[in-house]
Structure formats: structure tokens, C-alpha cells
Design an enzyme around this catalytic site. Structure first.
Site, short mmCIF file in Angstrom:
data_model
loop_
_atom_site.label_atom_id
_atom_site.label_comp_id
_atom_site.label_asym_id
_atom_site.label_seq_id
_atom_site.Cartn_x
_atom_site.Cartn_y
_atom_site.Cartn_z
N GLY A 1 0.81 -1.20 0.00
CA GLY A 1 0.00 0.00 0.00
C GLY A 1 0.85 1.25 0.00
CB SER A 2 -0.07 4.71 0.78
OG SER A 2 -0.55 4.64 2.10
CD GLU B 1 4.61 -3.53 -3.60
OE1 GLU B 1 4.73 -2.29 -3.82
OE2 GLU B 1 3.68 -4.23 -4.04
CB CYS C 1 3.61 -0.27 -6.63
SG CYS C 1 2.38 0.10 -5.37
#
Length: 470
Positions: free
Chosen positions: A212-213, A234, A268
Site C-alpha cells: 500500500g501507501s 511493499e 506500484c
């Protein structure tokens, strides 16, 4: 954010769900803990049988779950089908390879003797129940690339999925149940983000993984660190795509379009910053811009659509703000730069953004430092390999990278100096079960996939036997 399916192509709320209450969470934590105590004793053959059955069921369900993913987060239907197929492939890969990946490791006989042992080895044992906090952009794949190795290692899993993909989240829990995994082995938690801390602090949670962020990663890492629990993160990426003079420019430009707009640009590992040597800049820029401009934006359920809507209205707003900031500061717009016009058929209220190419990016622009989660590319001109590498590394992220060159010396230089978890030559970044995946810097730590990924949630246990009696 409410737990709901909202069709991003038209803004229509399709279904809403109630979050689990404290009793519901407790029941699932207890079930996961109880399941682990038994499931960890099963053999690899039984785990593989169950995981292969899950892969078969996923293949049978492909069309239905693909449509669900598209309705929940907007990726083109053909991309959703491909994601489901990739997940089934990964399940089968881990079913076939987990036992070998976790085989006991034996040091050299001389080292065993030197340690004073008659024999010694390392055995990989499961940790327990793992909490997975997952994002919406690849709602099946992000989960399966954690779940398949974790289950094959003998762990149990608890999934806290993104609140805008609840039907996909529930499908995953049902999939492993239908495959025959013991009750409690894999469960979906329909909870909001505020519930994560308390769940992670529970003694029955052994570790956590998050995709995620960066802010979400920081929050989970802080809690896990306080509890001394292992995590894999990640996070974001702003991957460079270097095109050097010896490259096949036409192929590099064609691939660049796919590399930028895969998953509607919400990936991403999508290439985002295109750094092109001045000798081939003009040709690449022209080919790349034409390719981006020719993409079909529209209903993601239509087979002809290349790019669907962004997954949320806020996501589009964030992207618009990055582009507008760059343009105000002098960036050029080769194509796109706003919402597409002429979308009919009820798509006027959808969260679409036109494929966009920006030039003239300077360090003072937000887009130079921040991740662009949508079909927006930034194009840079580099006068040398040194300048290209410097630009590539001028980011807080370090997930992956792409390099187009046919020069072996340039390849070695990039392998040595690019600050990223992967360097992909003459192609675009992709994840594969047999290759480790993860980043450096603010893109996170730890690795998913391959042997690295399955061993992340294992206890590497040293087993030592003293000298045999004389």
C-alpha cells in the site's frame, strides 16, 4: 471510507457491507489460532493438494471474479481475467515448489564438526497467523502472492482488504474454504483501517504483510515494531524507464505505453519516469506520445477498452493536482492533461483521466517527487548515462527499474548503480512467482514471491546435535 462496492465507471454504489464488530473479530482470531495449531502439522503433499484445488476453482470462476474486480476498481475486463489466471498459476507454482524451497539446509560437514556437533541443520517452521493488509489495485494478485506461500509454509492468514473491494475480499475467503482448507486457515476481515492496530497487537498475530501507501506502511511498521513482530512492506514506486542510444527505440516506445498504463496506470511497478538519452529523445517522444494518444478510454467492461476509470474520485483528484501543479510551473503537455471528453453511455460521472505525457519536469514540481497513480507519464531528457542514472535515483522510492540498451557495459553499470529492487532490461517490470519482488528506500523492505517470499514468514530454526557417545 465505507466498506462498499462503488462502480468507478459511473459512481454508482452497488453494495454496502457492515464492518465486523469486536465479537466478530475475536471469533476469527480464535479460529485462525486454533487452525494454525493443527494445520502446521500437515505435510507438503496435503497443502499442495488443497492449493491446487483452489487454483482449479479459480480457473472455473475466472469470468465471474474478473467481472467483480472490474466493477469494484475499474480495470479493463481483459486485465481482470489475466490477473485471475496469473493467480492460479502462482498457486500451482508454490504447490509444486514449496517443499524444495523449505527443504532442510545442511552446512558443510567440516563446519558441522567445527561447531562441536555430530550433525546440524536449519529447518524452516511456520510462524503462525499472519495479518495481510492489502490494496485495491490488484485485488486478487496482491493477496494470492502472500497467501499461496504463507499457506504452503504452514501458516494461517487473516486478510484485511481495501474497503472498496469487499466482494473480491469475501470471494478469496470463500475460495480457500471451498478448496477444503481447514476452517480458520484463511479468513477475510471486513474492517476499516482503524481496526488494524488492535488486531496487529493481538498476541495471536505472529507477523504482518502490507502492500500500500507509504503512510500506511509507516503506521503498520510502527505498531509491529512496538510489538516486536516481523513485517514485510511493499509500498509506493516511481519507477524509472531508461532508454539509451543503443536501444530498439520503436520497441521501447511501444512497451513504454503498456508499462505506464497497465492497470489504468495504478500500479506500484508501472514505469512512471521516462528518462531518454538525447540522441534518441525526439524519436522516442514522438512514438510514445502517439501510442498514449491512441489508447481507447472507456467502459472497462468493453473488450475494446484499453484504459478504464481510476478506482476512486479522490485518486483522480490527487492525480489532477499533481498534473496541474506541474503545468503551472511550466511543464509541457504532449497529450492529455485532463479528463477525457465525449464519454457517453452513462460514463460522464465516472472517474476517468486521459492518458497524459508531460515534459520539462523540474525538481520543484510535486510530480518529480511524488508517485503518480494513474495514466500520466513524465518525460526527461538525459545527456549521458551518468545523468540518466542520477535522474533515475533522484526519488525517495526504489521499487523497480527498466533499462533499454544493447550495450553490456551500460547494463552492468545500471545493475551496479540503480537504487531499486529490480532492474529489467529491454522489457517492462513484471512479477513472477519464481522471482523475488520488493524494493528499497521508501518502497519498503522484505521480499515477496520465490523462495525469499515463502521464507519471510518462517522461523529459520537451527537444529544442533552434540557429539555421539563414544
Amino acid at each position: 471510507m465505507p466498506i462498499a462496492t462503488v462502480n468507478p465507471a459511473n459512481g454508482e454504489t452497488l453494495r454496502t457491507f457492515d464492518a465486523l464488530d469486536a465479537d466478530g473479530i475475536e471469533r476469527r482470531l480464535a479460529a485462525a489460532d486454533a487452525a494454525f495449531r493443527q494445520y502446521r502439522t500437515t505435510g507438503f503433499a496435503e497443502r499442495a493438494r488443497l492449493l491446487n484445488r483452489a487454483a482449479d476453482l479459480l480457473d472455473e470462476d475466472q469470468e465471474d471474479i474478473a467481472r467483480t474486480m472490474t466493477l469494484e476498481m475499474g480495470k479493463p475486463l481483459k486485465a481482470s481475467r489475466a490477473e485471475a489466471a496469473k493467480c492460479a498459476k502462482a498457486m500451482r507454482w508454490y504447490a509444486a515448489n514449496a517443499e524444495e524451497l523449505l527443504r532442510d539446509e545442511h552446512p558443510a560437514p567440516a563446519d558441522v564438526k567445527d561447531s562441536g556437533a555430530s550433525r546440524a541443520y536449519v529447518r524452516y517452521r511456520p510462524l503462525g497467523s499472519v495479518l495481510a493488509v492489502m490494496p485495491w489495485n490488484f485485488p486478487l494478485w496482491q493477496v494470492v502472492r502472500f497467501a499461496a506461500p504463507a499457506l504452503m509454509a504452514g501458516n494461517t492468514g487473516l486478510l484485511k482488504h481495501a474497503s472498496n473491494v469487499p466482494q473480491t475480499a469475501l470471494y478469496l475467503g470463500d475460495l480457500f474454504h471451498r478448496a477444503g482448507f481447514p476452517a480458520g486457515c484463511f479468513q477475510t476481515l471486513l474492517v476499516g483501517s482503524k481496526a488494524v492496530e488492535e488486531i496487529l497487537r493481538d498476541r495471536r498475530i505472529a507477523a504482518a504483510t502490507l502492500t500500500g501507501s507509504e503512510p500506511a506502511g509507516r503506521a503498520v511498521a510502527a505498531v509491529a515494531g512496538d510489538e516486536v513482530k516481523h513485517t514485510v512492506l511493499e509500498l509506493g514506486g516511481s519507477d524509472p524507464y531508461l532508454v539509451l542510444p543503443s536501444a530498439d527505440v520503436a520497441k521501447a516506445a511501444r512497451t513504454a505505453v503498456t508499462a505506464r498504463v497497465q492497470n489504468n496506470g495504478q500500479s506500484c511497478i508501472a514505469a512512471k519516469r521516462f528518462i531518454v538519452h538525447t540522441e534518441v529523445y525526439e524519436e522516442f517522444a514522438e512514438r510514445f506520445t502517439v501510442g498514449m494518444r491512441d489508447l481507447t478510454v472507456g467502459d472497462p467492461l468493453e473488450e475494446s477498452t484499453d484504459i478504464g476509470p481510476l478506482a476512486s474520485e479522490q485518486g483522480r483528484t490527487d492525480l489532477e493536482e499533481l498534473v496541474d501543479d506541474a503545468v503551472r510551473q511550466g511543464a509541457g503537455v504532449l497529450c492529455g492533461g485532463g479528463r477525457p471528453e465525449g464519454l457517453g453511455g452513462g460514463l460522464e460521472n465516472g472517474w476517468f483521466y486521459a492518458p497524459t505525457v508531460l515534459t520539462g519536469i523540474t525538481p520543484g514540481m510535486r510530480i518529480h517527487r511524488e508517485e503518480t497513480f494513474g495514466p500520466v507519464a513524465t518525460l526527461y531528457r538525459a545527456g549521458s548515462l551518468d545523468e540518466a542514472v542520477e535522474l533515475a535515483n533522484d526519488t525517495p522510492f526504489g521499487l523497480s527499474s527498466n533499462v533499454w540498451t544493447r550495450d553490456p557495459q551500460e547494463s552492468e553499470r545500471c545493475i551496479r548503480d540503480l537504487e531499486a529492487g529490480g532492474v529489467f532490461f529491454n522489457g517492462m517490470t513484471a512479477s513472477h512467482p519464481a522471482l523475488p519482488f520488493g524494493g528499497v528506500k521508501r518502497s519498503g523492505y522484505g521480499r515477496e514471491l520465490a523462495g525469499h517470499g515463502i521464507r519471510e514468514f518462517c522461523n529459520a530454526t537451527t537444529v544442533w546435535f552434540g557429539p555421539e557417545p563414544q
